[in-house]
Design a protein around this motif. Structure first.
Motif, PDB file in Angstrom:
ATOM      1  N   GLN A 151       0.758  -1.267   0.023  1.00 53.01           N
ATOM      2  CA  GLN A 151       0.023   0.070   0.138  1.00 53.01           C
ATOM      3  C   GLN A 151       0.722   1.144   0.057  1.00 53.01           C
ATOM      4  O   GLN A 151       0.450   2.339  -0.584  1.00 53.01           O
ATOM      5  CB  GLN A 151      -1.032   0.027   1.149  1.00 53.01           C
ATOM      6  N   TYR A 152       1.843   1.446   0.805  1.00 52.66           N
ATOM      7  CA  TYR A 152       2.721   2.488   0.750  1.00 52.66           C
ATOM      8  C   TYR A 152       4.011   2.221   0.250  1.00 52.66           C
ATOM      9  O   TYR A 152       5.066   2.854   0.775  1.00 52.66           O
ATOM     10  CB  TYR A 152       2.997   2.795   2.515  1.00 52.66           C
ATOM     11  N   SER A 153       3.960   1.384  -0.855  1.00 49.20           N
ATOM     12  CA  SER A 153       5.589   1.227  -1.320  1.00 49.20           C
ATOM     13  C   SER A 153       5.828   2.339  -2.110  1.00 49.20           C
ATOM     14  O   SER A 153       7.302   2.381  -2.337  1.00 49.20           O
ATOM     15  CB  SER A 153       5.385  -0.200  -2.442  1.00 49.20           C
ATOM     16  N   SER A 154       5.018   3.258  -2.594  1.00 50.40           N
ATOM     17  CA  SER A 154       5.753   4.480  -3.293  1.00 50.40           C
ATOM     18  C   SER A 154       6.502   5.202  -2.399  1.00 50.40           C
ATOM     19  O   SER A 154       7.273   6.288  -2.791  1.00 50.40           O
ATOM     20  CB  SER A 154       4.588   5.078  -4.076  1.00 50.40           C
ATOM     21  N   TYR A 155       6.530   5.273  -1.109  1.00 52.28           N
ATOM     22  CA  TYR A 155       6.998   6.190  -0.149  1.00 52.28           C
ATOM     23  C   TYR A 155       8.349   5.523   0.272  1.00 52.28           C
ATOM     24  O   TYR A 155       9.303   6.249   0.887  1.00 52.28           O
ATOM     25  CB  TYR A 155       6.233   6.213   1.031  1.00 52.28           C
ATOM     26  N   GLY A 156       8.695   4.318  -0.136  1.00 50.77           N
ATOM     27  CA  GLY A 156       9.937   3.626   0.527  1.00 50.77           C
ATOM     28  C   GLY A 156      10.803   2.883  -0.730  1.00 50.77           C
ATOM     29  O   GLY A 156      10.232   2.995  -1.880  1.00 50.77           O
ATOM     30  N   TRP A 157      11.855   2.128  -0.343  1.00 51.65           N
ATOM     31  CA  TRP A 157      12.487   1.393  -1.251  1.00 51.65           C
ATOM     32  C   TRP A 157      12.180   0.170  -1.512  1.00 51.65           C
ATOM     33  O   TRP A 157      12.689  -0.541  -2.444  1.00 51.65           O
ATOM     34  CB  TRP A 157      14.062   1.435  -0.750  1.00 51.65           C
ATOM     35  N   TRP A 158      11.119  -0.554  -0.699  1.00 52.76           N
ATOM     36  CA  TRP A 158      10.592  -1.772  -0.877  1.00 52.76           C
ATOM     37  C   TRP A 158       9.529  -1.707  -1.939  1.00 52.76           C
ATOM     38  O   TRP A 158       8.983  -1.013  -2.313  1.00 52.76           O
ATOM     39  CB  TRP A 158      10.084  -1.967   0.351  1.00 52.76           C
ATOM     40  N   GLY A 159       9.431  -2.896  -2.471  1.00 53.54           N
ATOM     41  CA  GLY A 159       8.451  -3.321  -3.230  1.00 53.54           C
ATOM     42  C   GLY A 159       7.219  -4.120  -2.756  1.00 53.54           C
ATOM     43  O   GLY A 159       6.851  -4.143  -1.321  1.00 53.54           O
ATOM     44  N   GLY A 160       6.092  -4.530  -3.434  1.00 48.30           N
ATOM     45  CA  GLY A 160       5.052  -5.132  -3.038  1.00 48.30           C
ATOM     46  C   GLY A 160       5.322  -6.595  -2.661  1.00 48.30           C
ATOM     47  O   GLY A 160       4.471  -7.074  -1.798  1.00 48.30           O
ATOM     48  N   GLU A 161       6.495  -7.283  -2.853  1.00 48.48           N
ATOM     49  CA  GLU A 161       6.434  -8.591  -2.767  1.00 48.48           C
ATOM     50  C   GLU A 161       7.098  -8.623  -1.260  1.00 48.48           C
ATOM     51  O   GLU A 161       6.747  -9.592  -0.530  1.00 48.48           O
ATOM     52  CB  GLU A 161       7.631  -9.070  -3.490  1.00 48.48           C
ATOM     53  N   ALA A 162       7.947  -7.942  -0.739  1.00 47.94           N
ATOM     54  CA  ALA A 162       8.696  -7.867   0.631  1.00 47.94           C
ATOM     55  C   ALA A 162       9.055  -6.662   1.031  1.00 47.94           C
ATOM     56  O   ALA A 162       9.195  -5.660   0.125  1.00 47.94           O
ATOM     57  CB  ALA A 162       9.712  -9.039   0.648  1.00 47.94           C
ATOM     58  N   SER A 163       9.832  -6.694   2.351  1.00 45.15           N
ATOM     59  CA  SER A 163      10.517  -5.419   2.608  1.00 45.15           C
ATOM     60  C   SER A 163      11.657  -5.151   1.895  1.00 45.15           C
ATOM     61  O   SER A 163      12.529  -4.297   2.297  1.00 45.15           O
ATOM     62  CB  SER A 163      10.810  -5.406   4.364  1.00 45.15           C
ATOM     63  N   ALA A 164      12.179  -6.135   1.308  1.00 45.22           N
ATOM     64  CA  ALA A 164      13.478  -6.132   0.412  1.00 45.22           C
ATOM     65  C   ALA A 164      13.364  -4.843  -0.710  1.00 45.22           C
ATOM     66  O   ALA A 164      12.243  -4.338  -1.080  1.00 45.22           O
ATOM     67  CB  ALA A 164      13.872  -7.358  -0.386  1.00 45.22           C
ATOM     68  N   PRO A 165      14.384  -4.302  -1.030  1.00 50.53           N
ATOM     69  CA  PRO A 165      14.391  -3.291  -2.316  1.00 50.53           C
ATOM     70  C   PRO A 165      13.585  -3.918  -3.411  1.00 50.53           C
ATOM     71  O   PRO A 165      13.540  -5.009  -3.645  1.00 50.53           O
ATOM     72  CB  PRO A 165      15.909  -3.015  -2.549  1.00 50.53           C
ATOM     73  N   ARG A 166      13.198  -2.732  -4.115  1.00 51.84           N
ATOM     74  CA  ARG A 166      12.331  -3.232  -5.341  1.00 51.84           C
ATOM     75  C   ARG A 166      13.066  -4.203  -6.380  1.00 51.84           C
ATOM     76  O   ARG A 166      14.168  -3.853  -6.590  1.00 51.84           O
ATOM     77  CB  ARG A 166      11.835  -2.104  -6.005  1.00 51.84           C
ATOM     78  N   GLY A 167      12.617  -4.894  -6.772  1.00 51.83           N
ATOM     79  CA  GLY A 167      13.178  -6.122  -7.813  1.00 51.83           C
ATOM     80  C   GLY A 167      13.783  -7.228  -7.151  1.00 51.83           C
ATOM     81  O   GLY A 167      14.339  -7.857  -7.697  1.00 51.83           O
ATOM     82  N   MET A 168      13.963  -7.174  -5.906  1.00 48.90           N
ATOM     83  CA  MET A 168      14.904  -8.119  -4.888  1.00 48.90           C
ATOM     84  C   MET A 168      13.831  -9.005  -4.163  1.00 48.90           C
ATOM     85  O   MET A 168      14.519  -9.739  -3.330  1.00 48.90           O
ATOM     86  CB  MET A 168      16.071  -7.683  -4.246  1.00 48.90           C
ATOM     87  N   GLY A 169      12.432  -8.933  -4.445  1.00 52.77           N
ATOM     88  CA  GLY A 169      11.841  -9.796  -3.580  1.00 52.77           C
ATOM     89  C   GLY A 169      11.667 -11.312  -3.657  1.00 52.77           C
ATOM     90  O   GLY A 169      11.535 -11.966  -2.753  1.00 52.77           O
ATOM     91  N   GLY A 170      12.372 -11.531  -5.020  1.00 52.50           N
ATOM     92  CA  GLY A 170      12.678 -12.930  -5.034  1.00 52.50           C
ATOM     93  C   GLY A 170      13.716 -13.555  -4.268  1.00 52.50           C
ATOM     94  O   GLY A 170      13.828 -14.837  -4.362  1.00 52.50           O
ATOM     95  N   LEU A 171      14.492 -12.633  -4.004  1.00 52.11           N
ATOM     96  CA  LEU A 171      15.753 -13.137  -2.934  1.00 52.11           C
ATOM     97  C   LEU A 171      15.304 -13.446  -1.435  1.00 52.11           C
ATOM     98  O   LEU A 171      16.306 -13.616  -0.800  1.00 52.11           O
ATOM     99  CB  LEU A 171      17.132 -12.305  -3.232  1.00 52.11           C
ATOM    100  N   THR A 172      14.113 -13.103  -1.197  1.00 55.87           N
ATOM    101  CA  THR A 172      13.819 -13.397   0.129  1.00 55.87           C
ATOM    102  C   THR A 172      12.690 -14.273   0.341  1.00 55.87           C
ATOM    103  O   THR A 172      11.991 -14.617  -0.627  1.00 55.87           O
ATOM    104  CB  THR A 172      13.670 -12.087   0.889  1.00 55.87           C
ATOM    105  N   ASN A 173      12.793 -14.918   1.480  1.00 58.78           N
ATOM    106  CA  ASN A 173      11.693 -15.927   2.106  1.00 58.78           C
ATOM    107  C   ASN A 173      10.616 -15.125   2.388  1.00 58.78           C
ATOM    108  O   ASN A 173      10.542 -14.898   3.723  1.00 58.78           O
ATOM    109  CB  ASN A 173      12.115 -17.002   2.685  1.00 58.78           C
ATOM    110  N   GLN A 174       9.194 -15.022   1.701  1.00 57.63           N
ATOM    111  CA  GLN A 174       8.206 -14.406   2.381  1.00 57.63           C
ATOM    112  C   GLN A 174       7.371 -15.216   3.503  1.00 57.63           C
ATOM    113  O   GLN A 174       6.515 -14.711   4.063  1.00 57.63           O
ATOM    114  CB  GLN A 174       7.132 -13.698   1.175  1.00 57.63           C
TER     115      GLN A 174
END
Length: 356
Positions: A151-174
């Protein structure tokens, strides 16, 4: 008596060296990141675990994450800072407290706290692998949760997948939600601050920080209440296992220490024997440790002729002059004694003349 050299990297009575602590912490962090990836598991299994936790909480009315998530998603001034806290403070505050303990605390206290944190992290990794759990934010919308990170991903460096930086959500285990190490690490920080802190502010932060993290992880729908409770339980189990782990580590070190101690003792013995042999060779009679020639210990006498030739020349002249004067004085003394003898004879004759 020969002294045993201390172990490399650790000095008895002092804190561990930073160059030995950093690799250890780096290895544990890599294990933490790798364990989260290995614990992905089957998505359907993780969803079933999440729904089972939610049903249990609702049965006993302890699903505190549901009303908190409503507040965080309805008020951006609460939800946005909470997302920043969730995405960053977990990785910044814990190392900061660890470094603070290393600089401030005693060696034994730091070693206990560090080992306690490492064991707690390992317990969390076991939970991620054994019990993969879908967080509330990834459940179906019918369960009533909103993903504040999306919901607030546009305010930070994270994406919709996880708290990791955008585009790196696949490198984390949600699905690494049970237990919550966010809460576990925050509780460890709070206990450490209360234990070692001396100011009022340290006590306040020690209480407030774990509570804030617990509210954040539930309000952002990243963890259930039971996840947070399991994180606190992991800290408690880690505290119970720390002293046995330290004793085991000391036992392992003691098994490897005799070989190093024997090597250090032999080197010390050879070093102690070397001056005795040299002294005996130069002075076979008397004190074996004394030098054969005192000038051997004087660096100036060995190179005096090269370093101060003018003084050498003046010294030689004085020796010659003193030698000549000495010979002259000796000759004069001999002549005086001869004259004295002669004068004495004349005096006797003069004294005898009136008598006659």
């Amino acid at each position: 008596m020969p002294q045993t050299a201390p172990r490399a990297g650790v000095t008895l009575g002092s804190r561990p060296r930073w160059w030995t602590e950093l690799p250890l912490i780096a290895v544990v962090y890599l294990a933490y990141a790798g364990g989260r990836l290995l614990g992905r598991g089957d998505v359907s299994t993780a969803v079933e675990h999440g729904l089972g936790i939610l049903r249990f909480e609702r049965r006993f009315n302890i699903d505190f994450e549901s009303p908190l998530n409503d507040v965080f998603t309805s008020h951006a001034w609460i939800g946005i800072p909470a997302d920043f806290v969730y995405a960053s403070l977990h990785y910044a505050a814990t190392p900061a407290v660890l470094v603070w303990l290393w600089k401030r605390g005693r060696s034994a206290d730091y070693r206990f706290a560090r080992t306690w944190l490492l064991i707690t992290t390992m317990i969390g990794l076991i939970g991620f692998v054994v019990v993969p759990t879908c967080p509330p934010r990834l459940l179906e919308a019918s369960q009533g949760f909103v993903d504040t990170m999306a919901q607030y991903s546009s305010y930070g460096w994270w994406g919709g997948e996880a708290s990791a930086p955008r585009g790196m959500g696949g490198l984390t285990n949600q699905y690494a939600a049970m237990p919550s190490l966010h809460v576990g690490w925050a509780l460890w920080c709070g206990i450490a601050l209360w234990w070692q802190g001396r100011s009022v502010w340290s006590k306040i932060v020690a209480v407030v920080y774990p509570l804030v993290i617990a509210l954040v992880v539930m309000g952002t729908a990243n963890h259930y209440f039971l996840d947070a409770a399991a994180g606190a339980a992991a800290v408690g189990v880690g505290a119970l296992l720390t002293r046995p782990a330290l004793r085991l580590a000391d036992t392992v070190r003691e098994r490897f220490r005799p070989a190093r101690a024997a090597t250090a003792t032999g080197a010390a013995a050879r070093t102690a024997d070397a001056p005795t042999d040299a002294g005996t060779a130069g002075n076979p009679v008397g004190n074996p440790g004394a030098a054969a020639n005192v000038s051997d210990k004087c660096e100036t006498s060995a190179r005096e002729r090269e370093r101060i030739p003018r003084q050498q020349g003046r010294g030689a002249d004085r020796q010659r002059t003193d030698g000549g004067d000495g010979v002259g004085r000796q000759a004069g003394a001999a002549a005086g004694r001869a004259r004295g003898t002669g004068a004495g004879g004349s005096g006797s004759d003069s004294a005898a003349a009136p008598a006659r």
